[in-house]
Design a protein around this motif. Sequence first.
Motif, PDB file in Angstrom:
ATOM      1  N   LEU A 182       3.401   8.020   5.100  1.00  0.00           N
ATOM      2  CA  LEU A 182       2.555   9.206   5.249  1.00  0.00           C
ATOM      3  C   LEU A 182       3.061  10.117   6.362  1.00  0.00           C
ATOM      4  CD1 LEU A 182      -1.012   7.661   4.864  1.00  0.00           C
ATOM      5  CD2 LEU A 182      -0.095   9.549   3.499  1.00  0.00           C
ATOM      6  N   SER A 183       3.460   9.521   7.476  1.00  0.00           N
ATOM      7  CA  SER A 183       3.931  10.314   8.612  1.00  0.00           C
ATOM      8  C   SER A 183       5.219  11.054   8.289  1.00  0.00           C
ATOM      9  CB  SER A 183       4.144   9.396   9.820  1.00  0.00           C
ATOM     10  OG  SER A 183       4.610  10.135  10.925  1.00  0.00           O
ATOM     11  N   LYS A 184       6.179  10.364   7.673  1.00  0.00           N
ATOM     12  CA  LYS A 184       7.440  11.004   7.303  1.00  0.00           C
ATOM     13  C   LYS A 184       7.197  12.121   6.282  1.00  0.00           C
ATOM     14  CE  LYS A 184      10.274   8.499   9.773  1.00  0.00           C
ATOM     15  NZ  LYS A 184      11.043   9.084  10.902  1.00  0.00           N
ATOM     16  N   ALA A 185       6.287  11.864   5.348  1.00  0.00           N
ATOM     17  CA  ALA A 185       5.956  12.883   4.351  1.00  0.00           C
ATOM     18  C   ALA A 185       5.307  14.089   5.013  1.00  0.00           C
ATOM     19  CB  ALA A 185       5.027  12.289   3.295  1.00  0.00           C
ATOM     20  N   GLY A 186       4.404  13.832   5.964  1.00  0.00           N
ATOM     21  CA  GLY A 186       3.745  14.925   6.661  1.00  0.00           C
ATOM     22  C   GLY A 186       4.710  15.780   7.448  1.00  0.00           C
ATOM     23  N   ILE A 214      -4.818  12.047  -6.314  1.00  0.00           N
ATOM     24  CA  ILE A 214      -4.808  10.746  -5.632  1.00  0.00           C
ATOM     25  C   ILE A 214      -5.807   9.798  -6.294  1.00  0.00           C
ATOM     26  CG2 ILE A 214      -5.285   9.568  -3.455  1.00  0.00           C
ATOM     27  CD1 ILE A 214      -4.389  12.172  -2.045  1.00  0.00           C
ATOM     28  N   ALA A 215      -6.981  10.319  -6.649  1.00  0.00           N
ATOM     29  CA  ALA A 215      -7.998   9.497  -7.318  1.00  0.00           C
ATOM     30  C   ALA A 215      -7.450   8.912  -8.618  1.00  0.00           C
ATOM     31  CB  ALA A 215      -9.240  10.325  -7.587  1.00  0.00           C
ATOM     32  N   ALA A 216      -6.687   9.711  -9.357  1.00  0.00           N
ATOM     33  CA  ALA A 216      -6.115   9.230 -10.613  1.00  0.00           C
ATOM     34  C   ALA A 216      -5.112   8.104 -10.365  1.00  0.00           C
ATOM     35  CB  ALA A 216      -5.440  10.387 -11.353  1.00  0.00           C
ATOM     36  N   VAL A 217      -4.319   8.229  -9.307  1.00  0.00           N
ATOM     37  CA  VAL A 217      -3.354   7.178  -8.967  1.00  0.00           C
ATOM     38  C   VAL A 217      -4.080   5.899  -8.580  1.00  0.00           C
ATOM     39  CG1 VAL A 217      -1.605   6.478  -7.286  1.00  0.00           C
ATOM     40  CG2 VAL A 217      -1.519   8.760  -8.303  1.00  0.00           C
ATOM     41  N   MET A 218      -5.098   6.035  -7.741  1.00  0.00           N
ATOM     42  CA  MET A 218      -5.837   4.851  -7.301  1.00  0.00           C
ATOM     43  C   MET A 218      -6.522   4.159  -8.474  1.00  0.00           C
ATOM     44  SD  MET A 218      -7.405   6.305  -3.713  1.00  0.00           S
ATOM     45  CE  MET A 218      -8.051   4.725  -3.166  1.00  0.00           C
ATOM     46  N   ASN A 219      -7.010   4.942  -9.397  1.00  0.00           N
ATOM     47  CA  ASN A 219      -7.664   4.373 -10.576  1.00  0.00           C
ATOM     48  C   ASN A 219      -6.659   3.633 -11.455  1.00  0.00           C
ATOM     49  OD1 ASN A 219     -10.083   4.138 -12.307  1.00  0.00           O
ATOM     50  ND2 ASN A 219      -8.865   5.366 -13.740  1.00  0.00           N
ATOM     51  N   SER A 220      -5.477   4.204 -11.628  1.00  0.00           N
ATOM     52  CA  SER A 220      -4.457   3.561 -12.455  1.00  0.00           C
ATOM     53  C   SER A 220      -3.944   2.282 -11.790  1.00  0.00           C
ATOM     54  CB  SER A 220      -3.295   4.524 -12.712  1.00  0.00           C
ATOM     55  OG  SER A 220      -2.618   4.845 -11.512  1.00  0.00           O
ATOM     56  N   SER A 242       0.832  -1.206   0.000  1.00  0.00           N
ATOM     57  CA  SER A 242       0.000   0.000   0.000  1.00  0.00           C
ATOM     58  C   SER A 242       0.866   1.255   0.000  1.00  0.00           C
ATOM     59  CB  SER A 242      -0.917   0.007   1.220  1.00  0.00           C
ATOM     60  OG  SER A 242      -1.814  -1.085   1.180  1.00  0.00           O
ATOM     61  N   GLY A 243       2.061   1.128   0.592  1.00  0.00           N
ATOM     62  CA  GLY A 243       2.979   2.256   0.607  1.00  0.00           C
ATOM     63  C   GLY A 243       3.395   2.689  -0.785  1.00  0.00           C
ATOM     64  N   VAL A 244       3.414   1.747  -1.735  1.00  0.00           N
ATOM     65  CA  VAL A 244       3.723   2.104  -3.126  1.00  0.00           C
ATOM     66  C   VAL A 244       2.673   3.061  -3.663  1.00  0.00           C
ATOM     67  CG1 VAL A 244       3.976   1.202  -5.465  1.00  0.00           C
ATOM     68  CG2 VAL A 244       4.942  -0.066  -3.530  1.00  0.00           C
ATOM     69  N   ILE A 245       1.403   2.792  -3.346  1.00  0.00           N
ATOM     70  CA  ILE A 245       0.313   3.681  -3.782  1.00  0.00           C
ATOM     71  C   ILE A 245       0.439   5.038  -3.099  1.00  0.00           C
ATOM     72  CG2 ILE A 245      -2.175   3.985  -3.905  1.00  0.00           C
ATOM     73  CD1 ILE A 245      -2.460   0.953  -3.904  1.00  0.00           C
ATOM     74  N   VAL A 246       0.777   5.029  -1.814  1.00  0.00           N
ATOM     75  CA  VAL A 246       0.972   6.287  -1.088  1.00  0.00           C
ATOM     76  C   VAL A 246       2.086   7.103  -1.727  1.00  0.00           C
ATOM     77  CG1 VAL A 246       1.722   7.288   1.100  1.00  0.00           C
ATOM     78  CG2 VAL A 246       0.103   5.380   1.099  1.00  0.00           C
ATOM     79  N   LEU A 247       3.202   6.450  -2.021  1.00  0.00           N
ATOM     80  CA  LEU A 247       4.333   7.140  -2.646  1.00  0.00           C
ATOM     81  C   LEU A 247       3.938   7.707  -4.003  1.00  0.00           C
ATOM     82  CD1 LEU A 247       7.312   7.922  -2.742  1.00  0.00           C
ATOM     83  CD2 LEU A 247       7.823   5.618  -3.581  1.00  0.00           C
ATOM     84  N   ASP A 248       3.243   6.932  -4.823  1.00  0.00           N
ATOM     85  CA  ASP A 248       2.791   7.419  -6.128  1.00  0.00           C
ATOM     86  C   ASP A 248       1.827   8.589  -5.970  1.00  0.00           C
ATOM     87  OD1 ASP A 248       4.321   5.545  -7.425  1.00  0.00           O
ATOM     88  OD2 ASP A 248       2.664   4.144  -7.798  1.00  0.00           O
ATOM     89  N   LEU A 275       7.844  14.384  -0.869  1.00  0.00           N
ATOM     90  CA  LEU A 275       8.191  13.312  -1.801  1.00  0.00           C
ATOM     91  C   LEU A 275       9.563  12.733  -1.486  1.00  0.00           C
ATOM     92  CD1 LEU A 275       7.625  11.578  -4.259  1.00  0.00           C
ATOM     93  CD2 LEU A 275       8.461  13.450  -5.711  1.00  0.00           C
ATOM     94  N   LEU A 276      10.541  13.588  -1.202  1.00  0.00           N
ATOM     95  CA  LEU A 276      11.878  13.088  -0.863  1.00  0.00           C
ATOM     96  C   LEU A 276      11.834  12.228   0.394  1.00  0.00           C
ATOM     97  CD1 LEU A 276      14.074  16.260  -1.545  1.00  0.00           C
ATOM     98  CD2 LEU A 276      13.985  14.154  -2.891  1.00  0.00           C
ATOM     99  N   ALA A 277      11.074  12.675   1.397  1.00  0.00           N
ATOM    100  CA  ALA A 277      10.973  11.910   2.644  1.00  0.00           C
ATOM    101  C   ALA A 277      10.245  10.592   2.417  1.00  0.00           C
ATOM    102  CB  ALA A 277      10.244  12.741   3.701  1.00  0.00           C
ATOM    103  N   ALA A 278       9.199  10.638   1.585  1.00  0.00           N
ATOM    104  CA  ALA A 278       8.436   9.415   1.290  1.00  0.00           C
ATOM    105  C   ALA A 278       9.306   8.411   0.532  1.00  0.00           C
ATOM    106  CB  ALA A 278       7.191   9.763   0.479  1.00  0.00           C
TER     107      ALA A 278
END
Length: 580
Positions: free
Chosen positions: A429-433, A568-574, A366-372, A412-415
């Motif tokens: 998500l936490s590191k990115a935040g 994010i919706a576009a990433v989830m759809n892809s 799931s982290g791959v989707i978060v990163l994307d 993005l760099l942190a993620a």
Amino acid sequence: MTYLYNDPVQFADECIDGFVAANSTFVRKVHGGVVRASRTPTGQVAVVIGGGSGHYPAFAGLVGPGLAHGAAMGNLFASPSAQQIYRVAKAAAGGAGVLFTYGNYAGDVLNFDQAQARLIAEGIPCRTVVVTDDISSASEPESHKRRGVAGDLAVFRAAAYAAERGDDLNAVWTLANRANEHTRSFGVAFSGCTLPGASAPLFTVPEGRMAVGMGIHGEPGISEQDLPTAHGLAELLVEGLVHARPATLDSSAGARVGVILNGLGAVKYEELFVTYGSVSTLLTAQGMEIVDPEVGELVTSFQMAGVSLTLFWLDAELEEAWKSPAYTPAYRKGLVNRQDVDRDLITIVDVVEDAILPSSAASRASGVIVLDSIRAIKNMIDTNVEELGRLDSVAGDGDHGIGMQRGASAALLAAEDAAAHEAGAGSILSKAGDAWADRAGGTSGALWGLALNAVAAEVGDVAAPTATVLASGVTAALAAIARFGKAQLGDKTMVDVLSPVAIALTESAEHGLTARDSWKSAALIAAEAADATSQLLPKIGRARPHMEKSLGSPDPGAVSLALAIDAIAAVMNSQQKVSQ
């Protein structure tokens, strides 16, 4: 325009580096600011000031004996992040607590409050005095909503005086708070300022006219009028401030006042002296006695052409504070013992970041989707940075686009780094935040940091997040933003998007929709909600004093959030198509 810069995004950081290199006798660099080169004596309250960069000598130039122990500095015209403030305060603290004092701007309040809460949780006592001297930014009954401008200096001086003489934290707070209550400022601008790399100023003033009631971040004035003579301007400023004298004072006649005639960056000292000659005459005619006036650049705004006048009504103790010695890179008064500068030089130890938590394979997937998704948000902001800045300049200071760009790039760099160390979705998500909040600063940076961390807490690092978990995460993000940002539905903020999105995601999850379909539906609602903010008037933030100007234009924070949700919706759809 700003002539000398490299990368505009790095301007504030490079400015701090150069300032420290030029003033190593006085200061040491901390992540996000500077502290005195000498360690705060044991048992002395540390006075920590701060705000956005771009206002030198505020804030770094006011660090030294007789003034601040540390200064946290954000990006240009943007609040320092909570992490930056925390690090500066930790480095400055001498065991007797920390007194925060800074100008009253939403981003500063939000970030300093978060830093204060963290310090208190660690056992370091803290109190805050928010400076509210600008009479143009709110009426007397709502003086708690006023901005802090050049009157900052009066409050900083009072706080530092009390700290240097050994007062405890409550006593330092009491004197600084009284100084704020006794301080009033009023200013005008003849032209706007242009940030490094920008092609146009944040606002313009017609030739031969002046904006009355300008703000130091480029906020336009509340009215315009013809440019007067220096004496005419002095009359306007003095009259406005005399009528705004503190309610606790019966009359200005016979008062002893500290005076600051402040240049905003492009008005030359000779012009200030001509104007001050009239100011001095007019104040004396009012029966006031001027004490140690300051004429020069104390709080600037790049090359903005403008002037502000500050009156600091003195009692015996405040006068002692106003006249007390100080020795800093940009402000020096009286005689300071050289040993106060050279004693017990400090060694800066940076805060160690938390390690990556263990995660499951499902969470890492799931982290791959978060990163994307974070990468998609960053790309979206890069595409829309100028438009977001334009929307923000309608009634604000125009920095929303570049602030979001800094935040998303850091996120993005942190993620990417977290993902490379096999972090789960929640940790990414936490590191990115944290990185977003730390790098972007300001209100939006703090709120995005809160939001991403709230979602991260719900998502965790164990299982793949379901539609229900995502709905809970967004609902938690909404609660965190409302709690710390103090925004409500209808205030014309990102809450006006996040609230209907949270409701929609919750209802979709309850009806059994997948995470992808829930988010797709929410993206449409977000776009509609962002557009609807064009019909709202801002109730909080920098746009509030100019709320009518924003009518018909959507809130930039709401727009950027809606665009992010769509990305994010576009990433989830892809991702769904790939899995099929």
